[in-house]
Design a protein around this motif. Structure first.
Motif, PDB file in Angstrom:
ATOM      1  N   VAL A  24      -4.469   5.190  -3.574  1.00 17.40           N
ATOM      2  CA  VAL A  24      -3.921   4.276  -2.572  1.00 17.40           C
ATOM      3  C   VAL A  24      -3.700   5.009  -1.257  1.00 17.40           C
ATOM      4  O   VAL A  24      -4.045   4.515  -0.171  1.00 17.40           O
ATOM      5  CB  VAL A  24      -2.608   3.637  -3.066  1.00 17.40           C
TER       6      VAL A  24
ATOM      7  N   ARG B 107       0.841  -1.204   0.000  1.00 22.89           N
ATOM      8  CA  ARG B 107       0.000   0.000   0.000  1.00 22.89           C
ATOM      9  C   ARG B 107       0.873   1.250   0.000  1.00 22.89           C
ATOM     10  O   ARG B 107       0.471   2.301   0.487  1.00 22.89           O
ATOM     11  CB  ARG B 107      -0.941  -0.037   1.202  1.00 22.89           C
TER      12      ARG B 107
ATOM     13  N   ASN C 113      -5.267   4.621   2.631  1.00 20.29           N
ATOM     14  CA  ASN C 113      -4.436   4.459   3.821  1.00 20.29           C
ATOM     15  C   ASN C 113      -4.869   5.366   4.970  1.00 20.29           C
ATOM     16  O   ASN C 113      -4.366   5.250   6.092  1.00 20.29           O
ATOM     17  CB  ASN C 113      -2.969   4.740   3.490  1.00 20.29           C
TER      18      ASN C 113
END
Length: 250
Positions: A141, A57, A145
């Motif tokens: 992404v 990630r 997170n």
């Protein structure tokens, strides 16, 4: 919600036939699973390694851990792995970034019988669209997170500073592989979406002009042919391509 990290897969089948499936720059082996399972159901073992830097990630991992040398080494290791499993008939296919190394395997590995590409960047002279898409992918992404906007912008700035040299190294590899297309005398599959906005669609025709035994297919779809609306047609065409080779070599 628990997010399951992507990982390589090996779908084994009895017999000597094995296919290596190489994923794209911002993708993972997950993008090749449908095709892998389809091939397994039709008598082929399917192996999809995960390129260095992928499956995390942190998009920066791709830039900092990956690169053409590392990814080509993994393609060679994929061939060695299948040999260790007792396979003797090898085929390589790649999506986008993976197309570069699948083609290189066809060019340079005598054990590879045939192969092909889906949404290939061969003959692209610019990776601007890929650059833009990677930054968009990275932002998505980072948003997943759940880090602060300041952290996101700092990370995107780092990517923006590093990505051009990284993409230049991939473009150099692409140019080298493209220069050797005329030397391919093995069957070679080309799948290209007519709505692909990531690579130069005309590149597919140029590749087909270069390769003596090219099997060119266009699909009314976008870039990621292995999972978009064209995936079933693509699967059928790849299987027909492989079976035709078997019939010819029988």
């Amino acid at each position: 919600m628990k997010i399951i990290a992507p990982k390589p897969f090996y779908f084994e089948n009895d017999g000597p036939k094995a296919v290596v499936l190489l994923h794209s720059l911002s993708g993972t082996p997950n993008d090749m699973r449908l095709l892998g399972r389809f091939l397994q159901r039709n008598g082929y073992s399917a192996y999809a390694p995960m390129f260095a830097g992928h499956g995390t990630r942190e998009p920066l991992d791709i830039i900092e851990q990956g690169g053409p040398d590392a990814w080509w080494k993994q393609a060679e290791e994929a061939l060695d792995f299948l040999k260790s499993q007792g396979k003797t008939e090898f085929y390589f296919f790649g999506l986008s970034l993976g197309a570069i190394f699948a083609t290189k395997a066809v060019e340079e590995c005598p054990e590879v019988i045939a192969g092909g590409t889906f949404g290939s960047p061969l003959y692209n002279t610019s990776f601007k669209n890929i650059r833009d898409a990677f930054l968009i992918y990275s932002q998505k992404v980072y948003e997943l997170n759940e880090i602060s906007e300041d952290q996101i912008q700092a990370k995107l700035q780092t990517i923006d500073q590093k990505i051009d040299g990284f993409l230049d190294s991939i473009l150099t590899e692409t140019t080298d592989v493209t220069a050797n297309l005329k030397n391919i005398n093995k069957p070679y599959f080309i799948g290209q979406g007519t709505h692909d906005d990531m690579v130069d669609k005309n590149g597919a025709n140029k590749v087909a002009d270069d390769v003596k035994n090219a099997d060119l297919h266009f699909y009314d779809a976008g870039h990621v042919l292995t999972i978009n609306t064209a995936h079933k047609d693509l699967q059928t065409d790849v299987l027909n391509f492989l079976e035709k080779i078997e019939e010819t070599n029988a």
